[in-house]
Design a protein around this motif. Sequence first.
Motif, mmCIF file in Angstrom:
data_model
loop_
_atom_site.group_PDB
_atom_site.id
_atom_site.type_symbol
_atom_site.label_atom_id
_atom_site.label_comp_id
_atom_site.label_asym_id
_atom_site.label_seq_id
_atom_site.Cartn_x
_atom_site.Cartn_y
_atom_site.Cartn_z
ATOM 1 N N ASP A 163 0.802 -1.228 0.000
ATOM 2 C CA ASP A 163 0.000 0.000 0.000
ATOM 3 C C ASP A 163 0.832 1.274 0.000
ATOM 4 O O ASP A 163 0.363 2.318 0.465
ATOM 5 C CB ASP A 163 -1.006 0.008 1.162
ATOM 6 N N THR A 164 2.047 1.207 -0.512
ATOM 7 C CA THR A 164 2.858 2.411 -0.687
ATOM 8 C C THR A 164 2.721 2.884 -2.128
ATOM 9 O O THR A 164 2.247 2.155 -3.004
ATOM 10 C CB THR A 164 4.350 2.140 -0.364
ATOM 11 N N ALA A 165 3.129 4.117 -2.363
ATOM 12 C CA ALA A 165 3.044 4.690 -3.707
ATOM 13 C C ALA A 165 4.183 5.680 -3.882
ATOM 14 O O ALA A 165 4.726 6.203 -2.904
ATOM 15 C CB ALA A 165 1.705 5.384 -3.903
ATOM 16 N N HIS A 166 4.547 5.922 -5.150
ATOM 17 C CA HIS A 166 5.597 6.901 -5.444
ATOM 18 C C HIS A 166 5.619 7.240 -6.925
ATOM 19 O O HIS A 166 4.942 6.612 -7.733
ATOM 20 C CB HIS A 166 6.975 6.380 -4.981
ATOM 21 N N ARG A 167 6.402 8.255 -7.236
ATOM 22 C CA ARG A 167 6.757 8.594 -8.609
ATOM 23 C C ARG A 167 8.224 8.191 -8.736
ATOM 24 O O ARG A 167 9.096 8.879 -8.214
ATOM 25 C CB ARG A 167 6.589 10.076 -8.884
ATOM 26 N N PRO A 168 8.518 7.051 -9.358
ATOM 27 C CA PRO A 168 9.894 6.574 -9.433
ATOM 28 C C PRO A 168 10.782 7.618 -10.113
ATOM 29 O O PRO A 168 10.473 8.089 -11.203
ATOM 30 C CB PRO A 168 9.798 5.295 -10.253
ATOM 31 N N THR A 169 11.868 7.959 -9.426
ATOM 32 C CA THR A 169 12.702 9.075 -9.875
ATOM 33 C C THR A 169 14.169 8.667 -9.948
ATOM 34 O O THR A 169 14.752 8.263 -8.937
ATOM 35 C CB THR A 169 12.553 10.262 -8.912
ATOM 36 N N VAL A 170 14.732 8.772 -11.123
ATOM 37 C CA VAL A 170 16.173 8.603 -11.294
ATOM 38 C C VAL A 170 16.764 9.989 -11.469
ATOM 39 O O VAL A 170 16.304 10.777 -12.295
ATOM 40 C CB VAL A 170 16.516 7.688 -12.484
ATOM 41 N N ALA A 171 17.773 10.295 -10.653
ATOM 42 C CA ALA A 171 18.429 11.605 -10.678
ATOM 43 C C ALA A 171 19.937 11.418 -10.788
ATOM 44 O O ALA A 171 20.468 10.356 -10.477
ATOM 45 C CB ALA A 171 18.087 12.382 -9.404
ATOM 46 N N GLN A 172 20.597 12.460 -11.237
ATOM 47 C CA GLN A 172 22.056 12.520 -11.331
ATOM 48 C C GLN A 172 22.630 11.498 -12.312
ATOM 49 O O GLN A 172 23.722 10.975 -12.102
ATOM 50 C CB GLN A 172 22.696 12.366 -9.954
ATOM 51 N N GLY A 173 21.877 11.192 -13.367
ATOM 52 C CA GLY A 173 22.397 10.290 -14.389
ATOM 53 C C GLY A 173 21.434 9.186 -14.748
ATOM 54 O O GLY A 173 20.228 9.287 -14.548
ATOM 55 N N ARG A 174 22.024 8.120 -15.245
ATOM 56 C CA ARG A 174 21.258 6.981 -15.757
ATOM 57 C C ARG A 174 21.394 5.802 -14.805
ATOM 58 O O ARG A 174 22.470 5.557 -14.251
ATOM 59 C CB ARG A 174 21.810 6.604 -17.125
#
Length: 155
Positions: A127-138
């Motif tokens: 029951d968790t949620a998020h906007r998956p975010t990759v930062a500072q590169g690939r």
Amino acid sequence: MSQATFRAALAELGAQIAGRAFDADLDAWLNLHHGAGSVTYQQLADEIRTGVAEGWLCNREGGGIRYGRIFKAADDLAGCSVDVVDMHDLVGPHHRHPNGEIDLIIPVDDGATFDGRGAGWLVYGPDTAHRPTVAQGRAFVLYLLPQGAIEFTGQ
């Protein structure tokens, strides 16, 4: 390397996590026993890099994300499906994990993070949620989803 060897490596890990709660204890255990620098981590990272290069992983694209579900939920995978994404400085679509989610983070670029975490594992409980975010590169991110359950919310 092949899909069969990749599945075998994941099945070995699946046997170790089967029946465990998706929580902070599992997060800590995975990072201690199978985290960055471990044999398991290196094997999975190598197989993911190979699969992406050979085109049998991340063979779809949408919204700037290369992705693909490589295995449907199965008993030998602790009841989880397996997806891999390839993201570069990007925020993905908001979604909910009805049964939880285990992520293996493999930075391609030094310093790349997924949801603020570097190389290793990240466990989201049910029951968790998020906007998956990759930062500072690939980075490549492997997702294990119990029963393959994921709900995109459109938020």
